[in-house]
Design an enzyme around this catalytic site. Sequence first.
Site, PDB file in Angstrom:
ATOM      1  CD  GLU A 108       8.591  12.194 -15.231  1.00  0.00           C
ATOM      2  OE1 GLU A 108       7.684  12.823 -14.680  1.00  0.00           O
ATOM      3  OE2 GLU A 108       9.621  12.747 -15.661  1.00  0.00           O
ATOM      4  CG  HIS A 137      -1.697  -1.218   1.450  1.00  0.00           C
ATOM      5  ND1 HIS A 137      -2.968  -1.433   0.958  1.00  0.00           N
ATOM      6  CD2 HIS A 137      -1.344  -2.357   2.102  1.00  0.00           C
ATOM      7  CE1 HIS A 137      -3.375  -2.644   1.320  1.00  0.00           C
ATOM      8  NE2 HIS A 137      -2.400  -3.225   2.004  1.00  0.00           N
ATOM      9  CE  LYS A 161      12.157  19.330 -11.100  1.00  0.00           C
ATOM     10  NZ  LYS A 161      10.748  19.140 -11.425  1.00  0.00           N
ATOM     11  CB  SER A 169      13.665  22.174 -15.164  1.00  0.00           C
ATOM     12  OG  SER A 169      12.934  23.384 -15.199  1.00  0.00           O
TER      13      SER A 169
END
Length: 464
Positions: free
Chosen positions: A291, A157, A284, A278
């Site tokens: 992704e 979970h 970043k 970024s």
Amino acid sequence: MSKKAWGGRFEEKPEAWVDAFNASIHFDQTLIDEDVQGSIAHATMLAHQHILTEAESALIIETLQAIQHDFHEGKIEFQAALEDIHLNVEHELIKRIGPVGGKLHTGRSRNDQVATDMHLYTKKEVQTIIEYLHTFQQTLLQLAEQHVETIMPGYTHLQRAQPISFAHHIMTYFWMLERDQTRFKEALARIDVSPLGAAALSGTTYPIDRHETQTLLGFNALYENSIDAVSDRDYIVETLNNINLTMIHLSRFAEEIIFWSSEEAKFITLSDGFSTGSSIMPQKKNPDMAELIRGKVGRTTGHLVSLLMTLKGLPLAYNKDMQEDKEGLFDAIETVKGSLRIFDGMVATMTVNTDRLQETVRQDFSNATELADYLVTKGIPFREAHEIVGKLVLWAIQHEMYLLDVPLAVYQDHHAQIEADIYQYLQPDEAVKRRQSYGATGQDAVRHQIKVAKTHLAQHHTNA
Ligand code: ARG
């Protein structure tokens, strides 16, 4: 504009924009090698069966090879007015050698031709996917071997559950990909089948030899029914399904990579070579590759559903709807191959932050099961032990501590049989070590698992 191969019974031609809608050449030129290979086998057999002379067959074959070569050199522009790869190649053949080129299509139809091309193509690509899976599995195995002793929090979970070996977690993906491999290999039995010679749907009156073309093309089997041969797209559905399971496995792994590389987890650091920055936030480093792979499952699933819908309710035998089987398959194959290669590189170059993992696993209650098991060793029934530990966890939460920090007096307040050895018992690596049941996360059990995995890897090539 070129004359249509089927133009005889027509008084008018479709306009160019209608041709463009009908055409598949802009994507089915992917099949040129398979198309030429299929035609060469057909021409060879036609000569052996005395349907063509040896000289005619030889001329056709050598011209087909020249066309294939010239295409790869960028010397041939195929035309939408000639619809597809089959008619474009045939047109080029006739252009080069005259009417004898028109003899190639004897005893054959585009229906068995396209099916042959697709079987050859799917077989080749599935074999490549199997290779890529194998390579990635090797990388995972190497990573696992380095991290048998690395302890990390195991989750259920997405809540800290029990400490586990990092190798054990990684090996889970090894086994998922192992099942994928098997699935792709099993599907080959249905892909590796020759439809050639089924012609349009009913076979042919020429004395062709389907067994010879099957052998020449290296197919393992032959369709027993000519209608089935040209109507079957099950193997494409199956391949898309298999690709999707692999993509779903990769997407689950991608999700973990994304979480692990977050500031919150910091379990791994991705290499610069497999990350991006970024345009506005200079600090970043984004896990874009992971992704993208997670995102691409949407596409591949779309291709599977799309083909299922295309086939639903199609009468026998060939229907033009079936032309829609190609773009999705081609794209899904490129997507899964790309995703496997990228994932392999990403995993091979990432850093596992073992200290951080070690530290993390000490800052949670994932050793609570250990405490219960400890009480069980003292003869207390597990359910009772569970209750006692639940109270101790609550006490620790209220006092902002973890179980290793709870004073012995408090333990003994909760149960008199808890002794000082509890602190050793609750160490996360001790917790892992005790799990020696078959397939468990204990270091010795994981070492055994890795040994078994190696025998599976070694078998891949022997039973391919
Ligand atoms: N371009 C067609 C396809 O991809 C080839 C087969 C066409 N056959 C036919 N009879 N129109 O399905």
